[in-house]
Design an enzyme around this catalytic site. Structure first.
Site, PDB file in Angstrom:
ATOM      1  N   ASP A  11       0.844  -1.198   0.000  1.00 16.45           N
ATOM      2  CA  ASP A  11       0.000   0.000   0.000  1.00 16.45           C
ATOM      3  C   ASP A  11       0.879   1.247   0.000  1.00 16.45           C
ATOM      4  O   ASP A  11       1.271   1.767   1.047  1.00 16.45           O
ATOM      5  CB  ASP A  11      -0.946  -0.025   1.209  1.00 16.45           C
ATOM      6  N   LYS A  35       0.476  -8.114  -2.637  1.00 14.56           N
ATOM      7  CA  LYS A  35      -0.912  -7.668  -2.829  1.00 14.56           C
ATOM      8  C   LYS A  35      -0.911  -6.186  -3.206  1.00 14.56           C
ATOM      9  O   LYS A  35      -0.366  -5.348  -2.483  1.00 14.56           O
ATOM     10  CB  LYS A  35      -1.717  -7.877  -1.535  1.00 14.56           C
ATOM     11  N   LYS A  63     -11.136  -5.344  -4.992  1.00 12.18           N
ATOM     12  CA  LYS A  63     -12.377  -5.330  -4.186  1.00 12.18           C
ATOM     13  C   LYS A  63     -13.560  -4.846  -5.030  1.00 12.18           C
ATOM     14  O   LYS A  63     -14.242  -3.872  -4.704  1.00 12.18           O
ATOM     15  CB  LYS A  63     -12.231  -4.429  -2.967  1.00 12.18           C
ATOM     16  N   ASN A  69     -22.211  -7.165 -14.972  1.00 10.82           N
ATOM     17  CA  ASN A  69     -21.509  -6.822 -16.207  1.00 10.82           C
ATOM     18  C   ASN A  69     -20.237  -6.020 -15.943  1.00 10.82           C
ATOM     19  O   ASN A  69     -19.188  -6.266 -16.540  1.00 10.82           O
ATOM     20  CB  ASN A  69     -22.456  -6.037 -17.131  1.00 10.82           C
ATOM     21  N   THR A  70     -20.324  -5.079 -14.996  1.00  9.55           N
ATOM     22  CA  THR A  70     -19.147  -4.247 -14.700  1.00  9.55           C
ATOM     23  C   THR A  70     -18.045  -5.073 -14.036  1.00  9.55           C
ATOM     24  O   THR A  70     -16.857  -4.907 -14.348  1.00  9.55           O
ATOM     25  CB  THR A  70     -19.555  -3.049 -13.820  1.00  9.55           C
ATOM     26  N   GLN A 184      -7.981  -1.143  12.048  1.00 11.96           N
ATOM     27  CA  GLN A 184      -8.549  -2.493  12.005  1.00 11.96           C
ATOM     28  C   GLN A 184      -9.262  -2.806  13.325  1.00 11.96           C
ATOM     29  O   GLN A 184      -8.882  -2.293  14.374  1.00 11.96           O
ATOM     30  CB  GLN A 184      -7.438  -3.540  11.781  1.00 11.96           C
TER      31      GLN A 184
HETATM   32  O1  C5P Z   1      -1.841  -2.412   7.050  1.00 10.86           O
HETATM   33  P1  C5P Z   1      -2.798  -3.536   7.234  1.00 10.86           P
HETATM   34  O2  C5P Z   1      -2.132  -4.862   7.582  1.00 10.86           O
HETATM   35  O3  C5P Z   1      -3.946  -3.217   8.158  1.00 10.86           O
HETATM   36  O4  C5P Z   1      -3.406  -3.724   5.764  1.00 10.86           O
HETATM   37  C1  C5P Z   1      -4.385  -4.648   5.473  1.00 10.86           C
HETATM   38  C2  C5P Z   1      -4.542  -4.755   3.991  1.00 10.86           C
HETATM   39  O5  C5P Z   1      -5.546  -5.710   3.694  1.00 10.86           O
HETATM   40  C3  C5P Z   1      -4.977  -3.472   3.309  1.00 10.86           C
HETATM   41  O6  C5P Z   1      -4.351  -3.451   2.028  1.00 10.86           O
HETATM   42  C4  C5P Z   1      -6.476  -3.600   3.158  1.00 10.86           C
HETATM   43  O7  C5P Z   1      -6.956  -2.934   2.021  1.00 10.86           O
HETATM   44  C5  C5P Z   1      -6.628  -5.114   3.002  1.00 10.86           C
HETATM   45  N1  C5P Z   1      -7.891  -5.692   3.475  1.00 10.86           N
HETATM   46  C6  C5P Z   1      -8.329  -5.571   4.768  1.00 10.86           C
HETATM   47  N2  C5P Z   1      -9.527  -6.121   5.158  1.00 10.86           N
HETATM   48  C7  C5P Z   1     -10.247  -6.812   4.307  1.00 10.86           C
HETATM   49  C8  C5P Z   1      -9.811  -6.979   2.997  1.00 10.86           C
HETATM   50  C9  C5P Z   1      -8.602  -6.399   2.619  1.00 10.86           C
HETATM   51  O8  C5P Z   1      -7.652  -4.958   5.584  1.00 10.86           O
HETATM   52  N3  C5P Z   1     -11.344  -7.406   4.694  1.00 10.86           N
END
Ligand code: C5P
Length: 223
Positions: A11, A35, A63, A69-70, A184
């Site tokens: 990221d 990722k 995501k 369709n999109t 989170q």
């Molecule tokens: O920095 P961190 O470990 O919190 O990053 C988590 C990564 O996982 C981010 O790229 C976020 O977009 C992705 N992600 C998430 N939760 C989800 C799906 C994807 O945190 N349910």
């Protein structure tokens, strides 16, 4: 036993930073994947960088959350990038999941359940009246019905998802011990996630804030 994968969340908008991440993750005995999400893929050099990556496990975290369709068209539009994995929100609905699966070919289609940044209170705020665990279980059933290849959920739901979804289970919301959760909500350590049965984990800031130092910490914690 099949080696679990650690997907590093790249990221950033900096290709220099990603090259560093790749450099410090060439470690035998640990399988790393890379990722790329909304930030990098939308950055000026993002798409081109991914198109030149060779012999790496790649994960396009688009995501997708749109009409059938999109979603299908978006997957076709990135075919040339040959991602190993691409994500779609399960909340896009069964028809969108099926339409996406129909065109995803060799790329594994990963269904994203409830984001790890949400808890029961946030679900009520957006109008869902089931609690996280029940909603994730419900979505996992839909993912199985649509024959998706993998599921993303928090490590706290692995055990219940495993009962009905028999393919890959990939969990973000991972923190090295002692690290702050940040935005989170449903988190665990890498070791706990693997002990619970994750086939892969996603790690971003807990590693990428100082990749060289934190990779060593990760190795110590996994042993
Ligand atoms: O920095 P961190 O470990 O919190 O990053 C988590 C990564 O996982 C981010 O790229 C976020 O977009 C992705 N992600 C998430 N939760 C989800 C799906 C994807 O945190 N349910």
């Amino acid at each position: 036993m099949k080696l679990p994968t650690i997907f590093i969340a790249c990221d950033t908008t900096s290709t220099k930073k990603i090259n560093q991440i790749i450099k410090f993750t060439q470690i035998p005995k640990i399988k790393f994947g890379y990722k790329f999400g909304l930030e990098f893929l939308n950055s000026r050099d993002g798409r081109k960088f991914v198109s030149h990556l060779k012999n790496k496990i790649t994960f396009g975290d688009y995501k997708l959350a749109d009409i059938p369709n999109t979603c299908a068209s978006a997957i076709r539009a990135v075919k040339d990038l040959n991602f190993n994995y691409i994500t779609i929100h399960i909340s896009s609905g069964y028809n969108a999941l099926k339409a996406a699966k129909k065109v995803s070919g060799k790329t594994k289609l990963v269904g994203v359940t409830i984001l790890t940044s949400l808890d029961n209170k946030s679900l009520r705020e957006i109008g869902f009246n089931k609690e996280v665990k029940r909603l994730v279980l419900h979505q996992a059933k839909l993912a199985a019905k649509a024959k998706l290849d993998a599921i993303v959920c928090s490590p706290q739901e692995i055990k219940i998802v495993k009962k009905i979804f028999k393919k890959e289970i990939i969990t973000p919301g991972i923190r090295l011990s002692g690290d702050s959760k940040g935005d989170q909500k449903r988190v665990m350590t890498p070791k706990q996630a693997f002990q619970n049965g994750a086939t892969g984990i996603v790690m971003g800031r807990s590693l990428t804030s100082n990749i060289k130092k934190n990779i060593q910490k990760l190795i110590r914690e996994l042993n």
